[in-house]
Design an enzyme around this catalytic site. Structure first.
Site, PDB file in Angstrom:
ATOM      1  N   TYR A 190      -3.954  -1.121  12.178  1.00 30.02           N
ATOM      2  CA  TYR A 190      -5.078  -1.411  13.070  1.00 30.02           C
ATOM      3  C   TYR A 190      -5.230  -2.925  13.264  1.00 30.02           C
ATOM      4  CZ  TYR A 190     -10.035  -1.377  14.570  1.00 30.02           C
ATOM      5  OH  TYR A 190     -11.219  -1.564  15.226  1.00 30.02           O
ATOM      6  N   GLU A 200       0.848  -1.205   0.000  1.00 32.02           N
ATOM      7  CA  GLU A 200       0.000   0.000   0.000  1.00 32.02           C
ATOM      8  C   GLU A 200       0.881   1.252   0.000  1.00 32.02           C
ATOM      9  OE1 GLU A 200      -3.051  -0.395  -0.479  1.00 32.02           O
ATOM     10  OE2 GLU A 200      -3.791  -2.158   0.577  1.00 32.02           O
ATOM     11  N   HIS A 237      -9.216   2.424  -8.150  1.00 30.62           N
ATOM     12  CA  HIS A 237      -7.816   2.758  -8.464  1.00 30.62           C
ATOM     13  C   HIS A 237      -7.414   2.168  -9.816  1.00 30.62           C
ATOM     14  CE1 HIS A 237      -6.983   3.036  -3.862  1.00 30.62           C
ATOM     15  NE2 HIS A 237      -7.867   3.910  -4.289  1.00 30.62           N
ATOM     16  N   GLU A 279      -4.620   5.083  -0.188  1.00 32.71           N
ATOM     17  CA  GLU A 279      -3.527   4.151   0.132  1.00 32.71           C
ATOM     18  C   GLU A 279      -3.086   4.349   1.588  1.00 32.71           C
ATOM     19  OE1 GLU A 279      -3.357   1.847  -1.718  1.00 32.71           O
ATOM     20  OE2 GLU A 279      -3.936   2.619  -3.671  1.00 32.71           O
TER      21      GLU A 279
HETATM   22 MN    MN Z   1      -4.834   1.107  -4.462  1.00 36.91          MN
HETATM   23 FE    FE Z   2      -4.657   0.161  -1.607  1.00 39.15          FE
END
Ligand code: MN
Ligand code: FE
Length: 361
Positions: free
Chosen positions: A138, A98, A238, A129
């Site tokens: 988390y 990410e 995305h 992201e």
């Molecule tokens: Mn992405």
């Molecule tokens: Fe992502």
């Protein structure tokens, strides 16, 4: 054509021709450099539409309860070691991935594109992201996984290292002053956009997405599963942002769209598929309940070909059928009623700007 505004003793003259020239100079790359963030008039309507769609999907990790996941993580009987290993691989891979995607957007793609509406949607993309990276923090904190272990996953698991190397390779080459009027450099950027959007987010994310959602389907790790579903919904936007960006870049720079270049891109996808299959075999070293490794491997062939077709390239494994049809259904969370309850719906506000292309300045 000029439009004159008389306000009190002052006269302002607005020049329509100049505004139209500015609009015409909007380009994916090599557009007019301007100090103003002139979103209007929009040239890339899709970018603004996706921006709105993305922000309407806003979510925060802490909104998702992790109690059940914590209970299951600690209980030897409910979940097997293989299932726990899938979660570890998921957290280990995505913790690095990410960030790599977000960093490439901020320091490569958003730097090089010139139209403001493209920068707008890329800013949102990068922010998502960050949300994804935060969701992994988390999960790690909730399950009580040692953060050093997570770091070690992407340093020490060779199939994760190779996937990360594959994408950072096309990112590094663009982190310098680059003359984007040169066809070779245009190809470097097109390659970057293709690799990140279609190979990485579009294909190499899907092995683990599938496995984690398989567990979710069996009511294992419901909080993690929910976060992966939200992430997956974001990723589908995305992929679309990068697909549109790629298509418009090619459209405006037709000279790079050669047979050789198309084959180069297909070869990159073939490499991505190979790396993902190796990775899947590490995530799932043995079959587990409801998880057959060969189905996930075939699924990658299937999804990679959809990505290739999406950008007008020939498939690598034509005719392969989707071995996990339930996955498509689970990914489609738009249909869910009361999807977001409580305060999350608060995010879903209509935009204050109703955009219509107005010819009159
Ligand atoms: Mn992405
Ligand atoms: Fe992502």
């Amino acid at each position: 054509m000029q439009k004159i505004f008389q306000v009190g003793s002052k006269t302002f003259v607005l020049d329509q021709d100049k505004a139209e020239a500015a609009f015409a100079a909007k380009k994916v790359i090599n557009g007019r450099e301007t100090m103003c963030f002139n979103l209007l008039p929009l040239k890339y309507q899709w970018a603004y539409d996706l921006y709105r769609k993305m922000k309407a999907n806003h979510w925060e990790p802490e909104d998702i309860p992790m109690g059940k996941d914590i209970e299951q993580w600690r209980d030897e009987k409910t979940v097997s070691d293989v299932e726990r290993w899938i979660i570890r691989m998921g957290i280990g891979y995505f913790s690095a991935a990410e960030g790599i995607v977000g960093d490439n957007i901020q320091h490569v793609v958003r730097e090089l594109v010139t139209a403001p509406e493209l920068k707008l949607v890329l800013g949102r993309h990068a922010h998502e992201e960050n949300i994804h990276a935060d969701s992994l923090l988390y999960m790690i904190a909730s399950l009580g996984i040692n953060p050093h272990e997570c770091e070690a996953m992407f340093e020490d698991v060779p199939t994760i290292v190779r996937k990360n190397e594959f994408v950072t390779r096309v990112s590094k080459s663009l982190r310098r002053e680059i003359d984007l009027t040169q066809p070779e450099n245009k190809k470097l950027l097109a390659k970057n956009i293709f690799v990140f959007g279609q190979c990485m987010e579009g294909t190499q994310f899907y092995g683990l997405f599938g496995m984690v959602l398989s567990l979710y389907r069996q009511n294992k790790f419901p909080g993690i599963g929910q976060m992966f579903r939200y992430t997956l919904r974001d990723e589908s936007n995305h992929i679309e942002v990068f697909r549109n960006l790629f298509m418009d870049l090619i459209e405006e720079n037709r000279e790079i769209w050669t047979t050789e270049f198309k084959e180069e891109l297909r070869a990159l996808m073939a490499e991505a598929v190979h790396l993902e299959k190796e990775f899947i075999r590490d995530c799932l070293p043995v079959n587990a309940v409801g998880l057959a490794v060969e189905e996930f491997v075939t699924y990658i062939d299937y999804i990679a070909d959809r990505r290739l077709e999406g950008v007008g390239l020939a498939p690598l494994a034509p005719g392969v059928k989707n071995p996990l049809p339930w996955l498509a259904e689970m990914m489609d969370i738009k249909k869910e009623q009361n999807f977001f309850e409580g305060r999350v719906t608060e995010y879903q506000k209509a935009s204050s700007l109703n955009v219509a292309h107005d010819d009159d300045l």
